[in-house]
Design an enzyme around this catalytic site. Sequence first.
Site, PDB file in Angstrom:
ATOM      1  N   HIS A  23       0.684  -1.357  -0.199  1.00 51.96           N
ATOM      2  CA  HIS A  23       0.187  -0.658   0.121  1.00 51.96           C
ATOM      3  C   HIS A  23       0.980   1.422  -0.067  1.00 51.96           C
ATOM      4  O   HIS A  23       2.035   1.003   0.439  1.00 51.96           O
ATOM      5  CB  HIS A  23      -1.133   0.410   1.301  1.00 51.96           C
ATOM      6  CG  HIS A  23      -1.641  -0.896   1.339  1.00 51.96           C
ATOM      7  ND1 HIS A  23      -2.697  -2.078   1.420  1.00 51.96           N
ATOM      8  CD2 HIS A  23      -3.230  -0.918   0.844  1.00 51.96           C
ATOM      9  CE1 HIS A  23      -3.416  -2.969   0.947  1.00 51.96           C
ATOM     10  NE2 HIS A  23      -4.067  -1.865   0.386  1.00 51.96           N
TER      11      HIS A  23
ATOM     12  N   LYS B 180      -0.443   4.847   4.660  1.00 45.94           N
ATOM     13  CA  LYS B 180      -1.330   4.065   4.953  1.00 45.94           C
ATOM     14  C   LYS B 180      -1.184   3.516   6.331  1.00 45.94           C
ATOM     15  O   LYS B 180       0.055   3.862   6.522  1.00 45.94           O
ATOM     16  CB  LYS B 180      -1.861   2.399   4.480  1.00 45.94           C
ATOM     17  CG  LYS B 180      -2.321   1.684   5.169  1.00 45.94           C
ATOM     18  CD  LYS B 180      -3.122   0.171   3.992  1.00 45.94           C
ATOM     19  CE  LYS B 180      -4.279  -0.649   4.038  1.00 45.94           C
ATOM     20  NZ  LYS B 180      -5.339   0.108   5.581  1.00 45.94           N
TER      21      LYS B 180
END
Length: 257
Positions: free
Chosen positions: A150, A154
């Site tokens: 990600h 995040k």
Amino acid sequence: MTIKIAVAGSKGRMGQLIIEEVHRFEDLELVAGFDILGVGDPLGGGVIVSDASDLAEVLRRSGAQVLIDFTTPAATTENVRVAADLGVDLVVGTTGISEDLKKEMARDIDGRVAAVISPNFSVGVNLFWKLIEVAAKSLEGYDIEVIEAHHRNKMDAPSGTATEAVRVLAKATGRSEVVYGREGQGLRGDEIGVHAVRAGDIVGDHTVLFAGPGERLEIKHQAHSRQAFASGAVRAARWVASVPSGVYAMADVLGQK
Ligand code: NAP
């Protein structure tokens, strides 16, 4: 008849996309948006960002029927309690919520409102969870590794999607040990390995790797944009307004259960 939608986290990456999506449909009406920063900013259709601390009052005044929440674990837990008290149905996408807080949310929701709670609202990921279950049951004894990647902003690791994948795999195989990353000396055992990559602007990649003698199978999902999550969340909002109280998964919305 239009469904009145409120969005918590309206200035966030997901919140902004969800609001755009709500505005696309004639049967949905954005009636409120909440955030901490950007209070007073326009959200379209004459709606402005309300201060998150005014949630109860603005939900009541706006006549919101569904609150879509993509914020933080602490904010979501509080928002769920307020919405359930007011009889407002819920779509919750926030990830990284602890098991204890999930139980608290379920108690707040129980018998009062309907809520779709999912760590991933994309159609593809919901199929991905089904496919890895089939593979795990078929590939007996194969080593299993879950790898996710990600963007650098995040907050939680591993992702909610990877955590759900681990839950599915553990149930399908009966394996209970999970190892997060590896370092130092020692052989792998029967565990499910989990690895989280955080880099740049990756929207969300998830791979489950099954490896046995002389072969490996990888089942992989890659999100190209957040649009798939926003579309799924709005689809869930339309669905949740029409079902009896209870906690539902995205699989219920998609008719996969
Ligand atoms: P983000 O850009 O940081 O957005 C979150 C927003 O919520 C921020 O604007 C934040 O404000 C705001 N906020 C914090 N507390 C609030 C409160 N009490 N009331 C209202 N708003 C509040 O994050 P994101 O990328 O949109 O992701 C949000 C969550 O959704 C994360 O948990 C992420 O993992 C999850 N997610 C789920 C899916 C899915 O399909 N289920 C998909 C993508 C992301 P500040 O910036 O001022 O703190």
